[in-house]
Design an enzyme around this catalytic site. Sequence first.
Site, PDB file in Angstrom:
ATOM      1  N   LYS A  61       0.811  -1.221   0.000  1.00  0.00           N
ATOM      2  CA  LYS A  61       0.000   0.000   0.000  1.00  0.00           C
ATOM      3  C   LYS A  61       0.842   1.268   0.000  1.00  0.00           C
ATOM      4  CE  LYS A  61      -0.610   0.090   5.018  1.00  0.00           C
ATOM      5  NZ  LYS A  61      -1.279  -0.684   6.071  1.00  0.00           N
ATOM      6  N   ARG A  90      -7.613  -1.032  17.340  1.00  0.00           N
ATOM      7  CA  ARG A  90      -8.128  -0.824  15.996  1.00  0.00           C
ATOM      8  C   ARG A  90      -8.943  -2.081  15.679  1.00  0.00           C
ATOM      9  NH1 ARG A  90      -4.379   0.707  10.874  1.00  0.00           N
ATOM     10  NH2 ARG A  90      -4.636  -1.520  10.484  1.00  0.00           N
TER      11      ARG A  90
HETATM   12  C1  LIG Z   1      -0.371  -1.326   6.737  1.00  0.00           C
HETATM   13  C2  LIG Z   1      -0.583  -2.589   7.422  1.00  0.00           C
HETATM   14  C3  LIG Z   1       0.500  -3.472   7.602  1.00  0.00           C
HETATM   15  C4  LIG Z   1       1.918  -3.127   7.221  1.00  0.00           C
HETATM   16  O1  LIG Z   1       2.416  -2.219   8.146  1.00  0.00           O
HETATM   17  P1  LIG Z   1       3.995  -1.815   8.166  1.00  0.00           P
HETATM   18  O2  LIG Z   1       4.145  -1.104   9.444  1.00  0.00           O
HETATM   19  O3  LIG Z   1       4.203  -0.937   6.973  1.00  0.00           O
HETATM   20  O4  LIG Z   1       4.761  -3.058   8.082  1.00  0.00           O
HETATM   21  C5  LIG Z   1       0.237  -4.689   8.201  1.00  0.00           C
HETATM   22  N1  LIG Z   1      -0.998  -5.011   8.620  1.00  0.00           N
HETATM   23  C6  LIG Z   1      -2.049  -4.184   8.479  1.00  0.00           C
HETATM   24  C7  LIG Z   1      -3.373  -4.616   8.985  1.00  0.00           C
HETATM   25  C8  LIG Z   1      -1.881  -2.948   7.877  1.00  0.00           C
HETATM   26  O5  LIG Z   1      -2.932  -2.132   7.747  1.00  0.00           O
END
Ligand SMILES: *Cc1c(COP(=O)(O)O)cnc(C)c1O
Length: 361
Positions: free
Chosen positions: A36, A134
């Site tokens: 993302k 969350r």
């Molecule tokens: C964005 C996201 C990740 C990745 O997070 P990083 O800190 O960039 O590794 C993993 N799990 C969920 C649910 C996310 O929304």
Amino acid sequence: MYPKLIIDMKKLESNIDACAKITRDDGGCSMMIVTKCLCADRVVCEMIAKHPKVDFLADSRVENIKKYSDLMAPYGKQSVLLRLPMMCEIEDLVKHVDISQNSEMATIRAIAEEAKKQGKTHRIILMVDLGDLREGMFYQDEIKILEAAAEIEAMDGVELYGMGTNLTCYGAIIPKNDNLSILCDIAGKVEAKIGRKLELISGGNSSSIYLIWKNDMPEKISNLRLGESFLLGNDTAYGETDPGTCHDAVLVEAQIIELKDKPSLPIGEVGKDAFGNVPEYEDRGIISRAILGIGKQDTEVDGMIPLDERIEVLGGSSDHMILDMTKCKGDYKVGDTVKFRLEYGALLKASTSAYVEKEYI
Ligand SMILES: *Cc1c(COP(=O)(O)O)cnc(C)c1O
């Protein structure tokens, strides 16, 4: 054209190698690479899909996964939706995505109905909230979690693929052996209830990987979801560098549009800036000020670190960024460019901005 993101494919690939060494070789976990933060850039996603040590490509948005869903089967990968699905996107979810993270039975039932309609089986990772507050079923509601797992197990159209948790996002809670062990414990009870092992227990994002090199990851955690660690090399639990990674695989380059000696203090009555804040200034006398053609529409000005350490970021507005270049006076002129390393927010915004070009090196 500037501003542009400079994406170093070799460095990104080598960051994935380093993350795989920790996650897979040392930790015995499968690896989801999270796409993302580069807005599921096609070139980068092809490299990730081809990487032999990546098991899954994950993103928070169905629109992003759509951009690379055709690459999954040819390279033996699966796609994962990280954000809980919206009811309005379930048809697309089932059509384009292999696995999704879920916490609501109403949504899971709707996915099952849609999957039956499309003649598919959609895989579910049931999320548990360990206190970050969350997404996820709250860990203290263990009976509800067990009931949910049993119901999913009995449904056609969906398969209970695994369980997972997400930390260090809203509540900034750090993953530890003790909170992740609660997830493992609940997953063990789910496995006992459904009478089989789950495919994966996902122990979090880039804030969890440090537990592997600290030798403190619970045995049962079998997957990590990594975005920031492979992009920027950041361990996001304590701000260390993930061993073997680099911080400069992705840079931003912007061009100087004005370079003049001016005072460091604005002149006149101070009101509010373009974003409604009352600014504070430090009096440094007359300084060499550069304006770059990049601003808050393009990125997060506060999350940009100049590669030339003599340069200091003073601030920015929608379309401008202002630098103190006094310490490198004479070395730059109008039309020259300045390169920056990025923090997470700056990278996310730069890669989703329509104004920022991409260059692959
Ligand atoms: C964005 C996201 C990740 C990745 O997070 P990083 O800190 O960039 O590794 C993993 N799990 C969920 C649910 C996310 O929304």
